[in-house]
Design an enzyme around this catalytic site. Structure first.
Site, PDB file in Angstrom:
ATOM      1  N   SER A 120      81.955  66.450  30.482  1.00  0.00           N
ATOM      2  CA  SER A 120      82.930  65.557  32.594  1.00  0.00           C
ATOM      3  C   SER A 120      81.897  66.586  32.910  1.00  0.00           C
ATOM      4  CB  SER A 120      83.453  65.167  32.578  1.00  0.00           C
ATOM      5  OG  SER A 120      84.873  66.142  32.157  1.00  0.00           O
ATOM      6  N   HIS A 141      77.377  62.627  28.982  1.00  0.00           N
ATOM      7  CA  HIS A 141      78.409  62.755  29.156  1.00  0.00           C
ATOM      8  C   HIS A 141      78.892  61.171  28.833  1.00  0.00           C
ATOM      9  CE1 HIS A 141      81.507  62.494  33.153  1.00  0.00           C
ATOM     10  NE2 HIS A 141      81.778  62.018  32.160  1.00  0.00           N
ATOM     11  N   GLU A 153      75.415  59.819  31.283  1.00  0.00           N
ATOM     12  CA  GLU A 153      75.084  60.391  31.586  1.00  0.00           C
ATOM     13  C   GLU A 153      73.990  61.514  30.941  1.00  0.00           C
ATOM     14  OE1 GLU A 153      76.775  61.552  36.495  1.00  0.00           O
ATOM     15  OE2 GLU A 153      77.939  62.331  34.389  1.00  0.00           O
ATOM     16  N   ASN A 191      81.762  62.358  38.626  1.00  0.00           N
ATOM     17  CA  ASN A 191      82.166  63.628  38.072  1.00  0.00           C
ATOM     18  C   ASN A 191      82.305  64.203  39.829  1.00  0.00           C
ATOM     19  OD1 ASN A 191      83.816  62.637  37.248  1.00  0.00           O
ATOM     20  ND2 ASN A 191      83.542  63.468  35.613  1.00  0.00           N
TER      21      ASN A 191
END
Length: 292
Positions: A120, A141, A153, A191
């Site tokens: 992540s 991800h 992702e 994130n």
């Protein structure tokens, strides 16, 4: 371009088992690996329960559940990935652990096999360098919980080649997900934006601006978020939140990403969220009670 038919997954925790569930349901043969048979049995039981919930909602037939579970095999040794066309690493968010796993994995793979990591936040380029095939390595991800969340992702490392990227993108669409392409910067897109918000919520608590319930209520009703930032942090895992903030802080060298000392204290105490029974809320009670 590599044709992906058999997918290996390292790690049978919440993320790994979720990835296994959606891949098997989409018709792919899946090999799921972890350190013990007990962990793998628990993962298969969870996958079965998730399929049952889909059946109850009319989204899946019993025969489809049986077929999907039949496509999942398990093993505790990396040698089970010898016939995999793609292996997705979904281990704990710890760079040293991931690099070690990847180094041990590559001797078991066929030359044309692709590798993806579900990290992540960690550099795809650095992780790729731990393998014998940086051109066939990239980030994939998934969001948590994998069966529910639509986004994946996709992150190229500096050496990732176009056939690898295209094969992984095609797989992402085939399992019913939507791809967002991100560059290989610390924490990528989601994130990079989400975790600093959570970290700021912890600072707001730390500095006494508001209590746990007030902060979560304010963001749910004031910003129309489905879940408050501290409740979300518990759901993600405070250890994971801290790990991502540390990657951002170290990777971008900007003080705005400094992890809140209170987040550090909670992790040091072992209060790392919902799956461990205690984080910003105490989950031993119903409804959960704020711990601060």
């Amino acid at each position: 371009m590599t044709t992906i038919k058999k997918i290996g997954i390292i790690g049978a925790g919440q993320m790994g088992s979720g990835i296994a569930q959606v891949c098997a349901q989409a018709g792919y043969d899946v090999v799921l690996s972890d350190i013990s048979d007990a962990v793998l049995e628990k993962a298969l039981a969870n996958i079965g329960r998730n399929y049952d919930r889909q059946i109850q909602k009319g989204k899946l037939e019993e025969a489809e559940k049986t077929a999907a579970l039949g496509r999942i095999t398990t093993g505790t040794d990396l040698s089970v990935f010898g016939e995999s066309d793609l292996v997705i690493e979904a281990a704990t968010e710890n760079e040293a652990l991931k690099r070690d796993l990847l180094k041990k994995l590559v001797p078991h793979l066929k030359p044309e096999a692709l590798i993806a990591t579900n990290t992540s936040s960690i550099s795809i380029t650095r992780l790729a360098a731990a393998t014998d095939r940086p051109a066939k390595f990239m980030g994939m991800h998934f969001m948590n919980p994998v069966p529910v969340m639509q986004l994946v992702e996709l992150i190229r490392g500096i050496a990732t080649d176009e056939p690898t990227f295209n094969a992984i993108k095609e797989l992402t669409l085939a399992i019913g997900k939507t791809a967002a392409v991100a560059e290989d910067f610390p924490a990528f897109i989601v994130n990079r934006i989400l975790l600093p918000m959570i970290n700021e919520a912890v600072y707001t608590l730390y500095e006494g601006v508001g209590g746990v319930e007030a902060i979560d209520t304010a963001l749910k009703l004031g910003a129309n978020h489905p879940m408050g930032p501290l409740e979300l942090a518990d759901f993600i895992g405070l250890d994971t939140c801290l790990a991502v903030m540390q990657v951002l802080y170290e990777g971008l060298a900007d003080s705005k990403y400094r992890p809140c000392p209170l987040l550090v204290k909670y992790v040091e105490a072992g209060w790392i969220g919902k799956k461990y029974g205690r984080g910003f809320y105490d989950y031993s009670q119903t409804p959960p009670v704020p711990t601060r």
